[in-house]
Design a protein around this motif. Structure first.
Motif, PDB file in Angstrom:
ATOM      1  N   ASP A   1     -30.123  18.287  -1.144  1.00 49.20           N
ATOM      2  CA  ASP A   1     -28.913  18.170  -1.700  1.00 49.20           C
ATOM      3  C   ASP A   1     -27.749  18.693  -0.762  1.00 49.20           C
TER       4      ASP A   1
ATOM      5  N   THR B   1     -31.577  30.808   0.269  1.00 50.32           N
ATOM      6  CA  THR B   1     -31.307  29.663   0.052  1.00 50.32           C
ATOM      7  C   THR B   1     -31.240  29.280  -1.644  1.00 50.32           C
ATOM      8  N   PHE B   2     -30.601  28.436  -2.271  1.00 48.20           N
ATOM      9  CA  PHE B   2     -30.977  28.138  -3.441  1.00 48.20           C
ATOM     10  C   PHE B   2     -30.829  26.685  -3.821  1.00 48.20           C
ATOM     11  N   GLY B   3     -31.396  26.003  -4.534  1.00 46.68           N
ATOM     12  CA  GLY B   3     -31.501  24.550  -4.444  1.00 46.68           C
ATOM     13  C   GLY B   3     -32.457  23.789  -3.782  1.00 46.68           C
ATOM     14  N   ALA B   4     -32.375  22.471  -3.645  1.00 47.97           N
ATOM     15  CA  ALA B   4     -33.043  21.641  -2.994  1.00 47.97           C
ATOM     16  C   ALA B   4     -32.431  21.360  -1.623  1.00 47.97           C
TER      17      ALA B   4
ATOM     18  N   GLY C   1     -26.193  21.364  -5.604  1.00 44.87           N
ATOM     19  CA  GLY C   1     -26.105  21.752  -4.252  1.00 44.87           C
ATOM     20  C   GLY C   1     -27.068  22.651  -3.536  1.00 44.87           C
ATOM     21  N   PHE C   2     -27.213  22.845  -2.269  1.00 44.52           N
ATOM     22  CA  PHE C   2     -28.285  23.429  -1.671  1.00 44.52           C
ATOM     23  C   PHE C   2     -27.495  24.563  -0.926  1.00 44.52           C
ATOM     24  N   VAL C   3     -27.524  25.740  -1.773  1.00 43.76           N
ATOM     25  CA  VAL C   3     -26.853  26.895  -1.110  1.00 43.76           C
ATOM     26  C   VAL C   3     -27.327  27.803  -0.064  1.00 43.76           C
TER      27      VAL C   3
ATOM     28  N   ALA D   1     -26.212  25.631  -7.448  1.00 43.67           N
ATOM     29  CA  ALA D   1     -27.595  24.935  -7.139  1.00 43.67           C
ATOM     30  C   ALA D   1     -28.101  23.814  -8.364  1.00 43.67           C
TER      31      ALA D   1
ATOM     32  N   CYS E   1     -24.604  31.321  -7.336  1.00 47.25           N
ATOM     33  CA  CYS E   1     -25.585  30.741  -6.330  1.00 47.25           C
ATOM     34  C   CYS E   1     -26.316  29.456  -7.321  1.00 47.25           C
ATOM     35  N   GLU E   2     -27.145  30.240  -8.284  1.00 50.59           N
ATOM     36  CA  GLU E   2     -27.986  29.409  -8.964  1.00 50.59           C
ATOM     37  C   GLU E   2     -27.211  28.182  -9.857  1.00 50.59           C
TER      38      GLU E   2
ATOM     39  N   ALA F   1     -25.321  20.636   1.438  1.00 48.08           N
ATOM     40  CA  ALA F   1     -25.431  21.992   1.710  1.00 48.08           C
ATOM     41  C   ALA F   1     -23.997  22.580   1.407  1.00 48.08           C
TER      42      ALA F   1
END
Length: 123
Positions: free
Chosen positions: A17, A11-14, A46-48, A42, A38-39, A19
């Motif tokens: 957020d 996963t990436f992000g919070a 976004g939550f990737v 995020a 992906c980064e 998805a």
């Protein structure tokens, strides 16, 4: 996960957020999604979630089912979809269920889904 299946994911992000689940194609690992993409997704809020499908990468290998993919493809190409379904160890619906089970395990009630190749059909 269904039947003791484990899926490798990243996963990436919070988690709070919105998805976005990225679904790879046949035999393609989660690392095929470019990390900078992906980064960036995020960073934009976004939550990737990217994952390896069953029988791919670091996810579970399907026990008790011979590798029938060439026979399934041959039957489908010949137009015998009934035989292709009978030969397949699991269905596209099973793979979509895997993705939903991963979202459930992560506590995500809804997500945008983006798939590449077979991942598009799963999405």
């Amino acid at each position: 996960m269904p039947g003791g299946l484990t899926l490798e994911y990243e996963t990436f992000g919070a988690p709070g957020d919105p998805a976005l689940m990225l679904v790879s194609g046949l035999g393609t690992r989660l690392v095929a999604w470019p990390r900078p993409l992906c980064e960036r997704l995020a960073a934009e809020g976004g939550f990737v979630i990217a994952f390896d499908n069953r029988d791919c990468g670091l996810s579970s290998k399907w026990d008790g089912a011979p590798d029938t993919l060439p026979a399934v493809i041959a039957a489908a190409m010949s137009g015998d979809l009934s035989q292709a379904r009978d030969l397949a160890a699991y269905s596209l619906g099973d793979m979509a269920g895997d993705a939903l089970a991963l979202l459930d395990a992560l506590g995500i009630g809804q997500a945008h889904v983006l798939g590449a190749s077979l991942g598009g059909a799963i999405a």
